[in-house]
Design a protein around this motif. Structure first.
Motif, short mmCIF file in Angstrom:
data_model
loop_
_atom_site.label_atom_id
_atom_site.label_comp_id
_atom_site.label_asym_id
_atom_site.label_seq_id
_atom_site.Cartn_x
_atom_site.Cartn_y
_atom_site.Cartn_z
N PRO A 1 20.24 5.72 95.64
CA PRO A 1 20.58 5.31 94.26
C PRO A 1 19.42 5.52 93.29
O PRO A 1 19.61 6.05 92.19
N ARG A 2 18.21 5.17 93.71
CA ARG A 2 17.04 5.31 92.84
C ARG A 2 16.78 6.79 92.55
O ARG A 2 16.51 7.18 91.41
N GLU A 3 16.88 7.64 93.57
CA GLU A 3 16.65 9.06 93.38
C GLU A 3 17.70 9.68 92.46
O GLU A 3 17.39 10.55 91.65
N GLY A 4 18.95 9.24 92.58
CA GLY A 4 20.00 9.74 91.69
C GLY A 4 19.73 9.41 90.24
O GLY A 4 19.94 10.23 89.35
N VAL A 5 19.25 8.21 90.00
CA VAL A 5 18.94 7.79 88.62
C VAL A 5 17.75 8.59 88.09
O VAL A 5 17.77 9.06 86.94
N ILE A 6 16.73 8.80 88.91
CA ILE A 6 15.55 9.56 88.47
C ILE A 6 15.92 11.01 88.18
O ILE A 6 15.56 11.55 87.13
N ILE A 7 16.65 11.64 89.08
CA ILE A 7 17.03 13.04 88.89
C ILE A 7 17.96 13.18 87.69
O ILE A 7 17.78 14.07 86.86
N GLY A 8 18.95 12.30 87.59
CA GLY A 8 19.88 12.36 86.47
C GLY A 8 19.19 12.17 85.13
O GLY A 8 19.45 12.90 84.16
N SER A 9 18.29 11.20 85.06
CA SER A 9 17.57 10.94 83.81
C SER A 9 16.68 12.12 83.44
O SER A 9 16.58 12.49 82.26
N SER A 10 16.04 12.72 84.43
CA SER A 10 15.19 13.88 84.17
C SER A 10 16.01 15.06 83.64
O SER A 10 15.58 15.75 82.70
N LEU A 11 17.15 15.31 84.25
CA LEU A 11 18.01 16.40 83.78
C LEU A 11 18.53 16.14 82.37
O LEU A 11 18.59 17.06 81.54
N LEU A 12 18.89 14.91 82.08
CA LEU A 12 19.37 14.59 80.73
C LEU A 12 18.24 14.73 79.71
O LEU A 12 18.46 15.20 78.59
N GLY A 13 17.04 14.34 80.08
CA GLY A 13 15.89 14.54 79.20
C GLY A 13 15.62 16.01 78.95
O GLY A 13 15.33 16.43 77.82
N GLY A 14 15.73 16.82 80.02
CA GLY A 14 15.58 18.26 79.86
C GLY A 14 16.65 18.85 78.97
O GLY A 14 16.39 19.78 78.18
N ALA A 15 17.86 18.33 79.07
CA ALA A 15 18.95 18.80 78.21
C ALA A 15 18.64 18.53 76.74
O ALA A 15 18.92 19.37 75.87
N VAL A 16 18.05 17.38 76.46
CA VAL A 16 17.69 17.05 75.08
C VAL A 16 16.63 18.01 74.57
O VAL A 16 16.72 18.56 73.45
N VAL A 17 15.62 18.28 75.39
CA VAL A 17 14.55 19.20 74.99
C VAL A 17 15.10 20.61 74.76
O VAL A 17 14.77 21.26 73.76
N LEU A 18 15.97 21.08 75.67
CA LEU A 18 16.57 22.41 75.49
C LEU A 18 17.45 22.47 74.25
O LEU A 18 17.45 23.48 73.53
#
Length: 106
Positions: A76-93
């Motif tokens: 669960p913790r890894e899913g939240v970290i990976i998901g948040s990182s991808l969403l942050g990358g989406a904002v930057v892109l």
């Protein structure tokens, strides 16, 4: 030069969309995963002393009960970290693509 910037900006938007979708799936998976219950291997419940043969590509490894429990608890913790990182990358892109497209339109 401006045409190339517009093309790159549009590509950044498409990658941002993919990152947003993947990030949302990973984040929701992490938030809804409990990490509770006994570990399983190939759909069968594991017990202390059991080993699970995991094949990844051409590599095989044997994982014990305790390691499977640790992986379940951290999922669960890894899913939240990976998901948040991808969403942050989406904002930057998205913002970078918007800037490029806007600059190219001038």
């Amino acid at each position: 030069m401006k045409v190339l910037a517009g093309i790159i900006g549009a590509l950044m938007w498409s990658f941002a969309f993919g990152a947003a979708v993947a990030g949302s799936v990973a984040l929701l998976g992490g938030l809804h995963s409990t990490g509770e219950g006994p570990p399983t291997c190939d759909g069968k419940v594991m017990h202390r002393g059991d080993q699970c043969l995991i094949t990844f590509g051409e590599q095989r490894s044997s994982v014990g009960y305790d390691e499977m429990v640790r992986r379940m608890e951290s999922a669960p913790r890894e899913g939240v970290i990976i998901g948040s990182s991808l969403l942050g990358g989406a904002v930057v892109l998205t913002l970078g693509g918007w800037g490029l497209v806007r600059w190219a339109a001038r």
